[in-house]
Design a protein around this motif. Structure first.
Motif, short mmCIF file in Angstrom:
data_model
loop_
_atom_site.label_atom_id
_atom_site.label_comp_id
_atom_site.label_asym_id
_atom_site.label_seq_id
_atom_site.Cartn_x
_atom_site.Cartn_y
_atom_site.Cartn_z
N GLU A 1 0.83 -1.20 0.00
CA GLU A 1 0.00 0.00 0.00
C GLU A 1 0.87 1.25 0.00
OE1 GLU A 1 -3.64 1.97 2.59
OE2 GLU A 1 -2.07 0.88 3.61
N LYS A 2 0.50 2.23 -0.82
CA LYS A 2 1.23 3.49 -0.86
C LYS A 2 0.28 4.68 -0.83
CE LYS A 2 5.28 1.50 -1.36
NZ LYS A 2 4.79 0.14 -1.06
N ASP A 3 -0.97 4.45 -0.42
CA ASP A 3 -2.00 5.47 -0.57
C ASP A 3 -2.42 6.12 0.73
OD1 ASP A 3 -3.22 6.73 -2.70
OD2 ASP A 3 -5.08 5.63 -2.50
N LEU A 4 -2.63 5.32 1.78
CA LEU A 4 -3.18 5.83 3.04
C LEU A 4 -2.10 5.88 4.10
CD1 LEU A 4 -5.72 5.08 1.39
CD2 LEU A 4 -6.78 4.31 3.52
N VAL B 1 -13.24 5.11 -1.00
CA VAL B 1 -12.14 4.40 -1.66
C VAL B 1 -12.65 3.28 -2.55
CG1 VAL B 1 -10.07 3.00 -1.31
CG2 VAL B 1 -10.50 5.00 0.15
N THR C 1 -12.83 0.36 -7.82
CA THR C 1 -12.17 1.48 -7.15
C THR C 1 -12.93 2.77 -7.43
OG1 THR C 1 -9.98 0.46 -7.32
CG2 THR C 1 -10.05 2.84 -7.01
N TYR D 1 -2.88 14.41 -0.02
CA TYR D 1 -3.00 14.64 -1.46
C TYR D 1 -3.65 15.99 -1.79
CZ TYR D 1 -1.90 9.65 -1.96
OH TYR D 1 -1.31 8.42 -1.90
N TRP E 1 -6.69 10.56 2.45
CA TRP E 1 -6.80 10.15 3.85
C TRP E 1 -6.27 11.27 4.76
CZ3 TRP E 1 -8.44 6.16 6.98
CH2 TRP E 1 -7.84 6.02 8.23
N SER F 1 -12.09 5.90 -4.97
CA SER F 1 -10.98 6.77 -4.52
C SER F 1 -11.24 8.23 -4.85
CB SER F 1 -9.64 6.31 -5.11
OG SER F 1 -9.22 5.11 -4.51
N ARG G 1 -9.96 13.54 -5.87
CA ARG G 1 -9.39 12.29 -5.38
C ARG G 1 -9.46 12.21 -3.86
NH1 ARG G 1 -5.62 8.20 -7.31
NH2 ARG G 1 -4.84 7.09 -5.47
#
Length: 475
Positions: A175-178, A429, A444, A344, A340, A446, A337
């Motif tokens: 995971e690299k998002d939250l 998400v 998805t 972003y 979290w 998101s 987008r």
């Protein structure tokens, strides 16, 4: 000649001739042009047609668009909640000093090792040695028995963090998002109580009206409490009603030039006479002049005039709290987008809801669980299991625009019904439902999205609607 053209070439010629005024019949009902307006729209979201992605579609379905709460009622709503809700902080009545024992629970609430593994972006697990290093950065040993509360105003959008660090950690190695060290965002003009500083002196442990976490010192200007209160209470105020606007560019003071201001930001207005009819080399008459907090080289608070063009999406004072206005505000974020904890340069489900409601002057707790489980607004609570399913169904049938629907870790806003189906707008998400062949589909989203409510599932054995534990009505 036109009759002999086919396909894309025919549509292109028709468009060109219509634009040049060389065809007498260029109506909206021309089939090739009408289909082109959809730009090939398609979606894997069930029950969605392109018109549903417009606030106007839902506004047309409103039965009663009268004002729900007046400004005075909203002020009392906030006063009562700030005084009683454990997840809101009444900064105006915060004492000048706090005991060490009062700060430690706030600190421990955010700066603590996770119960499950966490991973850095390179896939390495966060170790006990890493947590020990992060713990030492808190500067606990420097905490006196009695703390003097210092005060500041936020001067730029920034992040409040679990620890005084920019390191990013995740629940899963892939995971690299939250980023799980990301707590929430702060915005220009927010008042913060400064309770402690990190061991390296670069971070404040700060409290705003609904959160307490670590904030970079570079995002805050410190000043006397009385001066900050004067600024906060100054009226009239300009409220940002767009998703984001920027102050005008100016070559004089980079601190006030093209500063991003997010929805709900409130700044006191100045007159052209006060500004001297010249603000950073520009005549202010075609703009709003706001008194902007800025940070000097030593981190101290100053105020400078800045311009926001009158053409921007702003309001003098809060917006009237009516269903149609609420829908317009929510749809200004459509497609943004998911971020979290305001990551972003965006927002998450409760950040989205909170920013929309701030344009009416309505304040609420930060996180979905804090919102859903508290009684800051009239609430229907539902127990888990089948026993309350009938009550849920009756409540869903009575949903009105703007009602907030809570499931574990999430919040949605009701926007209306189509053929009996309730629809919501939410910053979300994932997407799970059973397709026409009976197969479980995982997609998805998101981002801020419009979806129907009842077709969605949390997992193969759990419908989304069966997980609703609270519905709040701010009206």
């Amino acid at each position: 000649m036109i009759g002999n053209l086919r396909g894309t070439g025919q549509r292109a010629v028709l468009v060109a001739l219509c634009l040049l005024g060389l065809l007498s019949a260029c109506s909206d009902s021309t089939e090739p042009l009408s289909s082109d307006r959809n730009y090939g729209f398609s979606t894997d979201v069930p029950g969605i047609q392109l018109p549903m992605l417009s606030a106007a579609f839902w506004i047309e379905r409103i039965g009663d668009d009268s004002e729900r709460l007046t400004a005075d009622v909203i002020a009392e709503f906030n006063r009562r909640n700030l005084a009683s809700d454990p997840h809101l902080h009444d900064l105006a009545n915060l004492p000048d000093t706090l005991a060490r024992e009062q700060l430690l629970p706030l600190l421990d609430d955010v700066s603590r090792p996770a119960r499950s593994p966490r991973y850095y972006a390179d896939g390495r697990e966060v170790s006990s040695a890493d947590y020990a290093r992060l713990e030492s950065a808190l500067g606990r040993e420097a905490l006196p028995s009695e703390l003097e509360v210092r005060w500041g105003l936020v001067v730029r959008r920034d992040s409040m963090r679990s620890y005084p660090t920019d390191e990013r950690v995740f629940r899963d190695p892939a995971e690299k998002d939250l980023d799980r060290f990301q707590e929430t965002g702060v915005f220009p003009g927010q008042v913060v109580a400064l309770l402690h500083e990190s061991a390296d002196g670069d971070w404040w442990f700060a409290m705003n009206y609904h959160y307490a976490a670590w904030l970079p010192k570079a995002a805050v200007a410190t000043g006397p409490r009385e001066e900050i209160e004067r600024w906060r209470n100054r009226a009239p105020r300009l409220v940002v009603t767009s998703a984001q606007v920027g102050t005008n560019f100016n070559p004089v003071d980079p601190r006030t030039s093209q500063l991003q201001l997010d929805m709900g930001t409130s700044l006191p207005l100045m007159t052209g006479i006060e500004a001297g009819h010249d603000v950073n080399g520009q005549n202010p008459y075609a703009s709003h002049v706001v008194e902007l907090p800025v940070r000097d080289d030593d981190g101290r608070l100053e105020f400078r005039p800045a311009l926001i063009a009158r053409s921007r999406d702003v309001s003098v004072g809060n917006l009237p709290y009516r269903p149609s206005v609420l829908l317009r505000q929510a749809f200004k974020f459509l497609g943004e987008r998911y971020g979290w904890g305001h990551d972003y340069n965006a927002r998450d489900c409760t950040g989205f809801i909170g920013e929309v409601y701030k344009t009416f002057g309505i304040l609420m707790p930060r996180n979905s669980g804090q919102q859903g489980q508290s009684d800051f607004a009239p609430t229907l609570f539902f127990a888990d299991g089948d026993g309350d399913n009938e009550r849920r169904q009756r409540a869903l049938e009575r949903l009105q625009v703007g009602d907030l629907i809570y499931t574990p870790g999430h919040v949605m806003m009701a926007i209306g019904r189509v053929e009996g189906e309730p629809y919501v707008i939410h910053d979300v998400v994932g997407l799970v439902y059973y397709d026409e062949s009976g197969e479980l589909y995982r997609g998805t989203l998101s981002g801020v999205s419009v979806t129907p409510l009842t077709p969605l599932w949390l997992s193969p054995g759990k419908k989304l609607v069966d997980s609703i534990y609270a519905i709040k009505s701010i009206r």
